[in-house]
Design an enzyme around this catalytic site. Sequence first.
Site, PDB file in Angstrom:
ATOM      1  N   GLU A   9       0.880  -1.176   0.000  1.00 46.46           N
ATOM      2  CA  GLU A   9       0.000   0.000   0.000  1.00 46.46           C
ATOM      3  C   GLU A   9       0.911   1.218   0.000  1.00 46.46           C
ATOM      4  OE1 GLU A   9      -3.152  -0.322  -0.330  1.00 46.46           O
ATOM      5  OE2 GLU A   9      -3.465  -2.431   0.159  1.00 46.46           O
ATOM      6  N   CYS A  28      -1.900   9.120   2.215  1.00 52.51           N
ATOM      7  CA  CYS A  28      -1.605   8.638   0.860  1.00 52.51           C
ATOM      8  C   CYS A  28      -2.733   8.955  -0.118  1.00 52.51           C
ATOM      9  CB  CYS A  28      -1.334   7.143   0.871  1.00 52.51           C
ATOM     10  SG  CYS A  28      -2.649   6.168   1.623  1.00 52.51           S
TER      11      CYS A  28
END
Length: 486
Positions: free
Chosen positions: A254, A288
């Site tokens: 991720e 993110c």
Amino acid sequence: MSSYFSDLAQQYIDGEWRPGTGSWDVIDFNPYDDEKLASITVATAEEVDEAYRAAARAQKQWAATNPYTRRAVFERALRLIEEREQEIADLIIAELGGTRVKAGFELHLAKEFLRESVHLALRPEGRILPSPADGKENRVYRVPVGVVGVISPFNFPFLLSIKSVAPALALGNAVVLKPHQNTPIAGGTLVAKIFEEAGLPGGLLNVVVTDIAEIGDAFIEHPIPKVISFTGSDKIGRHVATVCAANFKRSVLELGGNSALVVLDDADVDYAVDAAVFSRFVHQGQVCMAANRVLVDRSIADEFTEKFVAKVRSLKVGDPRDPETVIGPVINSAQANALAGAVEQALEEGATALVRGGTHGNLVEPSVLTDVPAESALLRQEVFGPVVFLVPFDGEEEAVRLVNDTPYGLSGAVHTGDVERGVAFARQIDTGMFHVNDGTVHDEPLVPFGGEKHSGIGRLNGETTLEAFTTIKWISVQHGRSGFPF
């Protein structure tokens, strides 16, 4: 709360709290006021080896434990978090500079993922498949991979550790967790303490606080873990993936993002402004999924820009302990300096600063930049902080091209008065996730989470977590007799 930092400033290996034996200490600082919170002597490669071996020893019996018994641990862990919610929130605020709103958001999601882990323990199902051979029965079992290595980041450390640790354990695996050295307590030893008190048998969850300067690639090269779950930058993620592949391991990555929030010509402008400000500035933009870029149809760009700039100017920057604070400190001085450098670079390239924030220690005030040249690298990379680029566009076709013009493909959002127009737009974007008439920052326990391109490999949450932390095994049974050619 201070006792949390002193009590948990250790390694947790094979059910024991103990100091590391490395040659230096990780110093845990409050990024707002530089208060020293804890000092932890780093774990060595030998201690990483001990942690993995302890995990492997404990895992077999855990995998054989009735899943109804296993899930009771997660129910108790959930209750412990609920009982100590205020203490944990204060710890998150102190260790990583999260605001009260951010700490509440992180804890809410952590509890949701724990609740899902309770159910996940009962989710693996086998299958019986037909065979072309007479008398043969094909059984397909879903089994734990064994041991999972988890590397968590500094921005949502408690949530993102639990998001891999809890489901991996629930599915019958053991785990070795390496938190980010800026958040060793919230992302590491606090998680271990909660599971220890919830009754998780010793050895199943180990926490090593260390760094590649001490252990090199020992954490990811080690022969015991079969899966490495990494959340962090694409640069480090590329290295993790390479080492994993060379050692025949599966990696779940991720990674970073460069999300865009797009405002089409029929959008509710006021609502889009609110969504865009949250999507860029939640947790100082250290997310993110944050909207690095806000793309606005030129026909409404003036109205949107005026309202957006006004709202950004109203955001309070300061002490994250103050409930009124929206923007606290970034994690460290290196991040603060990098953000100031990005603003300088944009201005040197010809951008216009509609808002230009200063930097005071680790407090980075918001900056809103427009007229960034189309060829600027800044529009294509991840900027991890409260700096946003406003980009006007002419029509949907150009918007799609601009959104996709980046190596990343994590999240994004589009605002429009026509939901199906938004869905049609979303389907043209090369991302793992995209949201219509909402922000760019979302995570839910059942929905596949992950990115395309440089934003990662694999997915987590729900059924995809099952895929990440289990494997399948074919066992055939011949009830008759096979015929052999010799």
